[in-house]
Structure formats: C-alpha cells, structure tokens
Design a protein around this motif. Structure first.
Motif, PDB file in Angstrom:
ATOM      1  N   ASP A   1       0.808  -1.215   0.000  1.00 14.46           N
ATOM      2  CA  ASP A   1       0.000   0.000   0.000  1.00 14.46           C
ATOM      3  C   ASP A   1       0.846   1.273   0.000  1.00 14.46           C
ATOM      4  N   CYS A   2       2.145   1.164  -0.260  1.00 15.34           N
ATOM      5  CA  CYS A   2       3.063   2.298  -0.163  1.00 15.34           C
ATOM      6  C   CYS A   2       3.284   2.953  -1.529  1.00 15.34           C
ATOM      7  N   LEU A   3       3.001   4.249  -1.613  1.00 17.46           N
ATOM      8  CA  LEU A   3       3.188   5.001  -2.853  1.00 17.46           C
ATOM      9  C   LEU A   3       4.622   4.907  -3.355  1.00 17.46           C
ATOM     10  N   PHE A   4       5.600   5.089  -2.471  1.00 18.78           N
ATOM     11  CA  PHE A   4       6.991   5.086  -2.921  1.00 18.78           C
ATOM     12  C   PHE A   4       7.440   3.689  -3.346  1.00 18.78           C
ATOM     13  N   CYS A   5       6.940   2.636  -2.714  1.00 20.34           N
ATOM     14  CA  CYS A   5       7.240   1.276  -3.173  1.00 20.34           C
ATOM     15  C   CYS A   5       6.694   1.070  -4.581  1.00 20.34           C
ATOM     16  N   LYS A   6       5.513   1.634  -4.852  1.00 24.34           N
ATOM     17  CA  LYS A   6       4.922   1.526  -6.188  1.00 24.34           C
ATOM     18  C   LYS A   6       5.725   2.313  -7.215  1.00 24.34           C
ATOM     19  N   ILE A   7       6.268   3.460  -6.817  1.00 23.96           N
ATOM     20  CA  ILE A   7       7.131   4.231  -7.714  1.00 23.96           C
ATOM     21  C   ILE A   7       8.405   3.447  -8.002  1.00 23.96           C
ATOM     22  N   VAL A   8       9.028   2.900  -6.963  1.00 25.13           N
ATOM     23  CA  VAL A   8      10.247   2.103  -7.128  1.00 25.13           C
ATOM     24  C   VAL A   8       9.989   0.928  -8.075  1.00 25.13           C
ATOM     25  N   ALA A   9       8.825   0.292  -7.961  1.00 25.18           N
ATOM     26  CA  ALA A   9       8.483  -0.866  -8.788  1.00 25.18           C
ATOM     27  C   ALA A   9       8.070  -0.480 -10.211  1.00 25.18           C
ATOM     28  N   GLY A  10       7.915   0.809 -10.481  1.00 27.63           N
ATOM     29  CA  GLY A  10       7.499   1.253 -11.805  1.00 27.63           C
ATOM     30  C   GLY A  10       6.003   1.202 -12.019  1.00 27.63           C
ATOM     31  N   GLU A  11       5.235   1.001 -10.956  1.00 30.57           N
ATOM     32  CA  GLU A  11       3.772   0.924 -11.061  1.00 30.57           C
ATOM     33  C   GLU A  11       3.121   2.294 -11.076  1.00 30.57           C
ATOM     34  N   VAL A  12       3.800   3.295 -10.535  1.00 27.57           N
ATOM     35  CA  VAL A  12       3.318   4.670 -10.504  1.00 27.57           C
ATOM     36  C   VAL A  12       4.407   5.528 -11.153  1.00 27.57           C
ATOM     37  N   PRO A  13       4.037   6.384 -12.111  1.00 23.47           N
ATOM     38  CA  PRO A  13       5.058   7.186 -12.788  1.00 23.47           C
ATOM     39  C   PRO A  13       5.636   8.271 -11.879  1.00 23.47           C
ATOM     40  N   ALA A  14       6.893   8.581 -12.122  1.00 23.73           N
ATOM     41  CA  ALA A  14       7.579   9.666 -11.421  1.00 23.73           C
ATOM     42  C   ALA A  14       8.745  10.103 -12.289  1.00 23.73           C
ATOM     43  N   GLU A  15       9.164  11.347 -12.118  1.00 22.25           N
ATOM     44  CA  GLU A  15      10.335  11.844 -12.841  1.00 22.25           C
ATOM     45  C   GLU A  15      11.583  11.492 -12.044  1.00 22.25           C
ATOM     46  N   ILE A  16      12.271  10.466 -12.484  1.00 23.55           N
ATOM     47  CA  ILE A  16      13.492  10.007 -11.799  1.00 23.55           C
ATOM     48  C   ILE A  16      14.664  10.849 -12.274  1.00 23.55           C
ATOM     49  N   VAL A  17      15.376  11.451 -11.314  1.00 25.03           N
ATOM     50  CA  VAL A  17      16.531  12.285 -11.663  1.00 25.03           C
ATOM     51  C   VAL A  17      17.859  11.596 -11.365  1.00 25.03           C
ATOM     52  N   ARG A  18      17.819  10.550 -10.556  1.00 20.49           N
ATOM     53  CA  ARG A  18      19.032   9.802 -10.229  1.00 20.49           C
ATOM     54  C   ARG A  18      18.603   8.433  -9.717  1.00 20.49           C
ATOM     55  N   SER A  19      19.413   7.408 -10.023  1.00 18.46           N
ATOM     56  CA  SER A  19      19.060   6.059  -9.612  1.00 18.46           C
ATOM     57  C   SER A  19      20.332   5.270  -9.330  1.00 18.46           C
ATOM     58  N   THR A  20      20.325   4.537  -8.211  1.00 14.94           N
ATOM     59  CA  THR A  20      21.421   3.637  -7.886  1.00 14.94           C
ATOM     60  C   THR A  20      20.815   2.281  -7.527  1.00 14.94           C
TER      61      THR A  20
ATOM     62  N   ILE B   1      13.592  11.364  -7.076  1.00 19.90           N
ATOM     63  CA  ILE B   1      12.505  11.802  -7.952  1.00 19.90           C
ATOM     64  C   ILE B   1      12.141  13.251  -7.649  1.00 19.90           C
ATOM     65  N   ARG B   2      11.610  13.933  -8.647  1.00 20.14           N
ATOM     66  CA  ARG B   2      11.111  15.290  -8.426  1.00 20.14           C
ATOM     67  C   ARG B   2       9.841  15.231  -7.575  1.00 20.14           C
ATOM     68  N   ASP B   3       9.749  16.141  -6.610  1.00 22.50           N
ATOM     69  CA  ASP B   3       8.549  16.243  -5.789  1.00 22.50           C
ATOM     70  C   ASP B   3       7.416  16.806  -6.647  1.00 22.50           C
ATOM     71  N   ILE B   4       6.223  16.235  -6.538  1.00 23.69           N
ATOM     72  CA  ILE B   4       5.099  16.715  -7.346  1.00 23.69           C
ATOM     73  C   ILE B   4       4.493  18.001  -6.799  1.00 23.69           C
ATOM     74  N   ASN B   5       4.885  18.392  -5.592  1.00 26.13           N
ATOM     75  CA  ASN B   5       4.426  19.642  -4.981  1.00 26.13           C
ATOM     76  C   ASN B   5       5.656  20.397  -4.466  1.00 26.13           C
ATOM     77  N   PRO B   6       6.497  20.909  -5.372  1.00 26.28           N
ATOM     78  CA  PRO B   6       7.780  21.483  -4.946  1.00 26.28           C
ATOM     79  C   PRO B   6       7.631  22.708  -4.046  1.00 26.28           C
ATOM     80  N   GLN B   7       8.476  22.759  -3.027  1.00 26.29           N
ATOM     81  CA  GLN B   7       8.500  23.868  -2.082  1.00 26.29           C
ATOM     82  C   GLN B   7       9.690  24.795  -2.310  1.00 26.29           C
TER      83      GLN B   7
END
Length: 118
Positions: A7-26, A32-38
């Motif tokens: 049920d974790c959003l970030f686990c789903k992003i890591v798995a590629g199930e939820v899209p995100a703008e990845i800026v770096r990966s190891t 990833i870019r925050d969708i609500n940048p401060q």
C-alpha cells in the motif's frame, strides 16, 4: 523489515507501477522530483527498500542513510545548488509533517531557506 509494502506510494514508484520523474538512480536508492515542490529544486531521495521512517533505517540498515546523504549531494551538484547551499530534510512521524511512511529525504535548494523552518 519488509522490502516493499503493497500500500506504499513510494514502493509503487520504485516498482514502476506509478510514474515519477526520476533524476538519479542507484542500486539502493532513487531520486525523484517532488510533485508539490516547495523550492526551485525539490527532489526526494528514496531508498528502494521499504522503511517507515529515518529511525527504522538507522536501526535496520547500517550505511543506507550515509548513502542517501551522498546521493542527495550528487543530486544537489547536478541541480546546480551544491555551491550556493541546499537543505536535506527527513520528516519522521506525522507530527513532523511526514505524509508518506516510506523514509525519504527532501533535497531543497535554489532559493533562500529561512531558519528556523516551519
């Protein structure tokens, strides 16, 4: 600690199930870019394995927080904010503003950051 939580959003992003703008990966982290940048630069540093908060990472995986801090610095360099300054924030618990309970660090920069925060 579970490697993922269904049920974790970030686990789903890591798995590629939820899209995100990845800026770096190891092997152990993604950024990833925050969708609500401060701030002009607002990137989230996320471990691939699921830990609910910073304390859980520290207890369970020696070295992962170090790696996240190193990777956050590399993000700051790539984003052009390392020389002018950036902030790395880990909110731990709802009272501190944590809304996704998968540990993540906020890399913030590109504008003046007041102190104290909040």
């Amino acid at each position: 600690m579970a490697r993922t939580a269904s049920d974790c959003l970030f686990c789903k992003i890591v798995a590629g199930e939820v899209p995100a703008e990845i800026v770096r990966s190891t092997e152990r982290t993604i950024a990833i870019r925050d969708i609500n940048p401060q701030a002009p630069t607002h990137v989230l540093m996320i471990p691939r394995d699921h830990y609910p908060d910073a304390g859980a990472v520290g207890r369970a995986d020696a070295g992962l927080m170090d790696e996240m801090a190193r990777e956050a610095h590399e993000v700051a360099v790539a984003e052009g904010v390392a020389d002018t300054g950036y902030r790395l924030v880990f909110n731990t618990g709802a009272g501190a503003g944590q809304t996704v309970f998968h540990v993540h660090g906020h890399v913030l920069g590109g504008r003046g950051l007041e102190w104290p925060p909040g």
